[in-house]
Design a protein around this motif. Structure first.
Motif, PDB file in Angstrom:
ATOM      1  N   ARG A 137      11.741 -46.001  59.720  1.00 54.98           N
ATOM      2  CA  ARG A 137      11.099 -45.040  60.623  1.00 54.98           C
ATOM      3  C   ARG A 137      12.110 -44.004  61.113  1.00 54.98           C
ATOM      4  O   ARG A 137      11.834 -42.808  61.166  1.00 54.98           O
ATOM      5  CB  ARG A 137      10.522 -45.798  61.807  1.00 54.98           C
ATOM      6  N   GLU A 138      13.314 -44.492  61.433  1.00 48.88           N
ATOM      7  CA  GLU A 138      14.353 -43.571  61.908  1.00 48.88           C
ATOM      8  C   GLU A 138      14.785 -42.628  60.794  1.00 48.88           C
ATOM      9  O   GLU A 138      15.002 -41.435  61.008  1.00 48.88           O
ATOM     10  CB  GLU A 138      15.559 -44.362  62.434  1.00 48.88           C
ATOM     11  N   VAL A 145      10.445 -36.715  56.594  1.00 50.42           N
ATOM     12  CA  VAL A 145       9.482 -37.137  55.556  1.00 50.42           C
ATOM     13  C   VAL A 145       8.729 -38.358  56.081  1.00 50.42           C
ATOM     14  O   VAL A 145       8.997 -38.851  57.168  1.00 50.42           O
ATOM     15  CB  VAL A 145      10.194 -37.486  54.230  1.00 50.42           C
ATOM     16  N   SER A 146       7.797 -38.865  55.250  1.00 50.65           N
ATOM     17  CA  SER A 146       7.007 -40.031  55.674  1.00 50.65           C
ATOM     18  C   SER A 146       7.789 -41.321  55.414  1.00 50.65           C
ATOM     19  O   SER A 146       8.714 -41.343  54.587  1.00 50.65           O
ATOM     20  CB  SER A 146       5.692 -40.080  54.911  1.00 50.65           C
ATOM     21  N   LYS A 151      10.680 -45.416  51.819  1.00 52.13           N
ATOM     22  CA  LYS A 151      10.614 -46.728  51.159  1.00 52.13           C
ATOM     23  C   LYS A 151      10.813 -46.558  49.645  1.00 52.13           C
ATOM     24  O   LYS A 151      11.622 -47.237  49.031  1.00 52.13           O
ATOM     25  CB  LYS A 151       9.215 -47.301  51.432  1.00 52.13           C
ATOM     26  N   VAL A 152      10.065 -45.650  49.070  1.00 51.17           N
ATOM     27  CA  VAL A 152      10.111 -45.429  47.623  1.00 51.17           C
ATOM     28  C   VAL A 152      11.476 -44.903  47.211  1.00 51.17           C
ATOM     29  O   VAL A 152      12.052 -45.351  46.214  1.00 51.17           O
ATOM     30  CB  VAL A 152       8.987 -44.455  47.206  1.00 51.17           C
TER      31      VAL A 152
ATOM     32  N   ASP B  14      15.961 -55.126  53.673  1.00 52.35           N
ATOM     33  CA  ASP B  14      15.987 -54.173  54.788  1.00 52.35           C
ATOM     34  C   ASP B  14      15.210 -54.661  55.997  1.00 52.35           C
ATOM     35  O   ASP B  14      15.102 -53.947  56.995  1.00 52.35           O
ATOM     36  CB  ASP B  14      15.410 -52.814  54.346  1.00 52.35           C
ATOM     37  N   GLY B  15      14.636 -55.859  55.907  1.00 54.49           N
ATOM     38  CA  GLY B  15      13.877 -56.413  57.027  1.00 54.49           C
ATOM     39  C   GLY B  15      12.589 -55.676  57.310  1.00 54.49           C
ATOM     40  O   GLY B  15      12.124 -55.639  58.456  1.00 54.49           O
ATOM     41  N   GLU B  16      12.008 -55.105  56.260  1.00 54.26           N
ATOM     42  CA  GLU B  16      10.786 -54.307  56.479  1.00 54.26           C
ATOM     43  C   GLU B  16       9.529 -55.051  56.037  1.00 54.26           C
ATOM     44  O   GLU B  16       8.450 -54.472  55.970  1.00 54.26           O
ATOM     45  CB  GLU B  16      10.888 -52.968  55.695  1.00 54.26           C
ATOM     46  N   LEU B  17       9.668 -56.331  55.721  1.00 55.36           N
ATOM     47  CA  LEU B  17       8.496 -57.109  55.314  1.00 55.36           C
ATOM     48  C   LEU B  17       8.010 -57.917  56.495  1.00 55.36           C
ATOM     49  O   LEU B  17       8.808 -58.423  57.288  1.00 55.36           O
ATOM     50  CB  LEU B  17       8.868 -58.073  54.174  1.00 55.36           C
TER      51      LEU B  17
END
Lengths: 177, 373
Positions: A137-138, A145-146, A151-152, B14-17
């Protein structure tokens, strides 16, 4: 020195090395990184350090620095300037052992070379994640960007580097280097 | 080599799950060698990239911070009022200001300036009153001259009742031979009013340019009273940058610090400006980039540069003079750019900066000089 100046100085001492590191990796070398880092902090100082919400200054500075870095990359001026080369030649080494120093230099060069091979948006996202430990998010806020794009990009960057790394290992193994 | 779950590995490290997805992936990892290999590789990359260290010089870091503070202080010239006094880093005490050192204090110089202005004003008033007295007291040699000496009255709307009475009186009584006038002109009431108007204009122009004139006058007074070349006015000079720009305080060599310190500060400020200008992004299309801020700074630094270069030339400091001579044309070019310059203009200045390697020269000079303190 005013209290705002003191706060700014503390923030500067804290973030300047990290920002230089990020910029070096973005630009593929030391050349121009410190100039851009200084300019970014100057922009922050002019804007007014205290006008930003709490904790926002760090993301702000990376956003600005990255934009400056993009300008620099677009100009195509990534060659190291003569003066920087001279300074680097005379820079005192922090490794007592030349072999250690060589290894550290080699590893730095490999990292820079690998990162240079990535598209700029993937490179920025990966660096902010691995070096600055920002959340998705940061990172999305800094890059504008989103989160799904972040992530991608990070996944693709890792995949690309992983493949290159394996290719390099194979080529070292086959040449016996 | 890749599995459908590989992308989730990236999110996992990354701890995003979320917890359910994490559990499912952990279960998959137990059975999938490809994913375990991917996880190991991603973590290795993290170690390599995360452990990258920039070889930062602590002195350079401190210098960068000082440059930021210095450039901001330098970039805030006093446009608001000509009455603002210079801000010296450390003000001398009242005693020192009045009596101390080889230089005359600001108070004494201001006194000289006021004295001279007062003398000029007093002289003007005296001369004016003499002319008035003479014109009333003298009579014309013959009646024939009266009509010639009578000025045509001004249109009624511009003549006050008192003036119109005076004109009429003049018409009846005043005889003014031309050889009695002070400056050879015929002294009619209207001519006198014109004299007074001109005098008023002259005095106003003295007042309007008072700051500049007062400085010039004070400097003259100082020079006359003390021929020693080392004396210099402590008040800053004001120079008009252009017809539209306000007065800019010019750096005064006598204000603060040794010549070397002043030159070092100037070089640091110039370095910051040139770096900022070098990093200016040129838009490929659309409106040109706005460089008004850099332009303003360049104007200020240009005047400083001229003063310091002359000082260096006077003291025989050849290296400094050469450095400042190299810098000056670049500052001049930036200062002369429009606020939104054409791409080619900015590019040509940048190319010249690169050919001269001016930023590096400034950096070497400022690093060397600061280390010598």
């Amino acid at each position: 020195m005013t209290s705002e100046d003191e706060e700014f100085a503390m923030f500067f001492q804290d973030q300047y090395p990290n920002l230089c590191r990020f910029l070096e990796c973005m630009l593929g070398g030391r050349s121009g990184a410190q100039d851009i880092a200084q300019e970014s902090f100057m922009q922050l100082y002019r804007t007014g350090f205290r006008t930003l919400p709490e904790g926002e200054a760090r993301f702000w500075i990376y956003r600005v620095a990255r934009n400056f870095a993009l300008n620099e990359l677009n100009k195509g001026q990534t060659r190291q300037r003569l003066f920087d080369k001279v300074v680097e030649a005379f820079r005192p080494s922090k490794f007592p052992d030349p072999a250690e120093e060589f290894e550290a230099t080699e590893r730095r060069a490999i990292v820079l070379e690998m990162l240079k091979s990535l598209p700029e948006d993937q490179r920025s996202a990966l660096l902010l994640r691995e070096q600055e430990e920002m959340s998705y998010r940061e990172i999305a806020g800094v890059l504008g960007v989103s989160e799904s794009k972040v992530k991608v990009d990070i996944f693709r960057a890792r995949n690309t580097l992983r493949e290159r790394w394996h290719r390099k290992q194979k080529s070292y193994a086959s040449t016996g280097a | 080599m890749s599995c459908d779950w590989t992308e989730k590995i990236s999110l996992l490290i990354d701890g995003e799950l979320g917890p359910e997805e994490t559990a499912a992936l952990q279960k998959h990892l137990r059975d999938c060698a490809d994913c375990r290999s991917a996880q190991a590789d991603f973590l290795l990359l993290r170690r390599e990239i995360g452990s990258y260290e920039s070889e930062l010089d602590p002195i350079a870091q401190q210098q960068a911070l000082q440059n930021i503070f210095a450039s901001e202080r330098a970039a805030q010239p006093d446009f608001t009022s000509l009455k603002n006094q210079r801000v010296a880093p450390s003000l001398p005490s009242l005693r020192e200001r009045l009596f101390g050192g080889p230089r005359l204090s600001p108070a004494l110089m201001a006194g000289f300036a006021l004295l001279l202005i007062g003398t000029i004003v007093g002289l003007a008033v005296y001369l004016n009153s003499r002319r008035t007295t003479q014109s009333i007291a003298v009579s014309a040699p013959s009646g024939a001259n009266t009509s010639e000496n009578i000025a045509t009255p001004r249109p009624q709307s511009s003549v006050s009742p008192r003036e119109s009475v005076a004109v009429e009186k003049g018409n009846r009584e005043m005889r003014v031979p031309s050889n009695n006038s002070v400056d050879g002109r015929i002294n009619t009431p209207v001519a006198l009013a014109a004299d007074r108007k001109n005098e008023r204009k002259r005095l106003l122009s003295v007042g309007r340019n008072g700051v500049e004139r007062a400085n010039d006058v004070a400097r003259t007074a100082v020079r006359q009273s003390a021929p020693d070349e080392s004396l210099a006015p402590a008040e800053p000079s004001y120079v008009a940058v252009s017809n539209t720009a306000p007065y800019v305080r010019v750096f005064d060599p006598a204000v603060s610090g040794t010549a070397q310190q002043r030159t070092t500060r100037h070089v640091e400020q110039a370095q910051v400006l040139l770096r900022s200008f070098r990093n200016t992004r040129l838009a490929a299309r659309g409106p040109a980039t706005d460089i008004a801020y850099d332009k303003k700074r360049s104007q200020k630094l240009l005047y400083q540069n001229i003063v310091l270069r002359r000082e260096a030339s006077k003291t025989g400091d050849v290296p400094v003079e050469k450095l400042l001579s190299s810098l000056e044309p670049i500052l001049l070019d930036i200062a002369n750019l429009p606020d939104r310059p054409a791409r080619d203009d900015v590019r040509s200045i940048k190319e010249r900066m690169q050919r001269k390697n001016i930023v590096a020269m400034l950096q070497v000079n400022s690093t060397g000089a600061s280390r010598s303190y």
